[in-house]
Design a protein around this motif. Structure first.
Motif, PDB file in Angstrom:
ATOM      1  N   GLN A   1      40.733  47.703  35.210  1.00 21.62           N
ATOM      2  CA  GLN A   1      41.499  47.619  36.447  1.00 21.62           C
ATOM      3  C   GLN A   1      40.653  48.054  37.636  1.00 21.62           C
ATOM      4  O   GLN A   1      40.695  47.418  38.698  1.00 21.62           O
ATOM      5  CB  GLN A   1      42.764  48.479  36.348  1.00 21.62           C
ATOM      6  N   ASN A   2      39.886  49.127  37.474  1.00 18.60           N
ATOM      7  CA  ASN A   2      39.023  49.587  38.565  1.00 18.60           C
ATOM      8  C   ASN A   2      38.005  48.528  38.948  1.00 18.60           C
ATOM      9  O   ASN A   2      37.724  48.304  40.136  1.00 18.60           O
ATOM     10  CB  ASN A   2      38.297  50.873  38.158  1.00 18.60           C
ATOM     11  N   ILE A   3      37.416  47.870  37.944  1.00 21.63           N
ATOM     12  CA  ILE A   3      36.434  46.823  38.202  1.00 21.63           C
ATOM     13  C   ILE A   3      37.081  45.637  38.909  1.00 21.63           C
ATOM     14  O   ILE A   3      36.553  45.111  39.902  1.00 21.63           O
ATOM     15  CB  ILE A   3      35.767  46.373  36.890  1.00 21.63           C
ATOM     16  N   ALA A   4      38.242  45.218  38.400  1.00 22.78           N
ATOM     17  CA  ALA A   4      38.938  44.084  39.006  1.00 22.78           C
ATOM     18  C   ALA A   4      39.357  44.395  40.442  1.00 22.78           C
ATOM     19  O   ALA A   4      39.237  43.553  41.339  1.00 22.78           O
ATOM     20  CB  ALA A   4      40.164  43.722  38.165  1.00 22.78           C
ATOM     21  N   ARG A   5      39.827  45.611  40.661  1.00 21.82           N
ATOM     22  CA  ARG A   5      40.249  46.015  42.015  1.00 21.82           C
ATOM     23  C   ARG A   5      39.068  45.995  42.985  1.00 21.82           C
ATOM     24  O   ARG A   5      39.175  45.462  44.099  1.00 21.82           O
ATOM     25  CB  ARG A   5      40.871  47.407  41.961  1.00 21.82           C
ATOM     26  N   ALA A   6      37.942  46.585  42.560  1.00 19.57           N
ATOM     27  CA  ALA A   6      36.770  46.618  43.429  1.00 19.57           C
ATOM     28  C   ALA A   6      36.285  45.208  43.747  1.00 19.57           C
ATOM     29  O   ALA A   6      35.948  44.890  44.899  1.00 19.57           O
ATOM     30  CB  ALA A   6      35.655  47.430  42.765  1.00 19.57           C
TER      31      ALA A   6
END
Length: 329
Positions: free
Chosen positions: A76-81
């Motif tokens: 999720q952090n990767i997708a958000r960034a």
């Protein structure tokens, strides 16, 4: 844990220019509960960082501080960034049919992200939670990770995402099951998509190696080198992955001491073990970005003139004026 509590949400944000080609991100979406001991408490009540859990009197009590709740999880952090940088990032993850799962999905929808491939396994599955305690200086003291639901992400969900989106790039984290990683790599191989693997932790970082071994023996793929184009371990994960790749016979051997020493002359600030492990894994993973915390990062990648020859670069770290917490550094 004394202090304030709140839930972090993100206002709608959509860059004017967003890439059309999807970036598929597969893995963990979670709720992060981050506690930090107040750095301004008196010296008498301040807790020693290392000894917090070793000293019963200190561990068995509460400490003034803050508690902050936010949407997290590696994938999720990767997708958000990526989304905030303008990529068409699509997250494939499992959520529980609970308040935390509702909060995660609502936050992603609020940002304008594609949530079609969020999966709800049901049967009492809980949304993943990462509960971390940080000391006054921001360093992690201890954490509890309830990540069982990530293993329930089905290979069928991944196949549907590939079929529908036809991505050219995919990132998968090590929280998902080995069959899910196998499916991701085989789907990417068939579609020609570039694969990035995020090792996540020392216990989980070898999952991709097990997946490569399954592909080699069960899917009759003789050469599995390059199926994963990039990995992004920290130094401990790098060490474990290097050891495991040798144990499993996925790489043939370690570089000679002379080779490591020669390269170390040009990268004197890099530990020789990091150089050795980078060279060991290079035949299997063409690009390795190893996170070195306060020492920055090291990158090994193919030479533009000869793809079989590696180039190692040391990227110097940023110097933040204030460290909130060191997770992921």
């Amino acid at each position: 844990m004394g202090g304030s509590q709140g839930f972090s949400t993100t206002a709608s944000y959509s860059p004017e220019t967003r890439t059309d080609q999807p970036l598929l991100v597969i893995g963990c979406a979670a709720i992060d509960i981050t506690s930090r001991v107040d750095p301004n408490q008196s010296a008498e009540s301040a807790i020693p960082e290392v000894d917090l859990l070793r000293q019963t009197k200190l561990a068995a009590t509460s400490h003034p501080g803050t508690v902050f709740t936010s949407v997290g999880g590696v994938a999720q952090n990767i997708a958000r960034a990526a989304h905030l940088l303008g990529a068409n990032a699509v997250l494939v993850a499992s959520l529980g049919q609970d308040a935390h799962g509702t909060a995660v999905a609502a936050d992603l929808n609020r940002m304008g992200m594609d949530t079609r491939f969020l999966q709800y396994p049901g049967s009492g599955a809980r949304t993943a939670i990462y509960n971390a305690l940080h000391g006054p200086n921001g360093d992690l003291v201890a954490a509890v990770a309830d990540m069982h639901i990530n293993g329930l992400l089905s290979p069928q969900q991944i196949e549907e995402a590939f079929s529908s989106l036809r991505p050219r790039a995919v990132c998968v984290d090590a929280n998902v099951s080995m069959p899910a990683i196998v499916t991701t790599l085989m789907q990417a191989r068939e579609s020609g998509a570039c694969v990035v693997f995020e090792p996540t932790s020392v216990p989980k970082c070898t999952n991709v190696l097990s997946a490569l071994l399954v592909i080699k023996h069960s899917h009759a793929v003789a050469d599995v080198s390059g199926l994963v184009h990039m990995i992004t371990p920290n130094s401990l994960e790098l060490q474990r992955m290097s050891e495991a790749a040798l144990e499993l016979g996925l790489v043939e051997g370690v570089p000679t001491a002379a080779t490591v020493s020669e390269i170390a002359k040009f990268h004197y600030s890099l530990d020789a073990s990091v150089i050795r492990n980078l060279l060991t894994l290079f035949p299997l993973f063409p690009t390795v970005v190893v996170k070195l915390g306060e020492q920055g990062a090291a990158v090994i990648s193919p030479s533009p003139r000869n793809a079989t020859r590696p180039i190692i670069r040391h990227i110097q770290p940023l110097k933040p004026s204030l460290v909130e917490n060191s997770s992921g550094a």
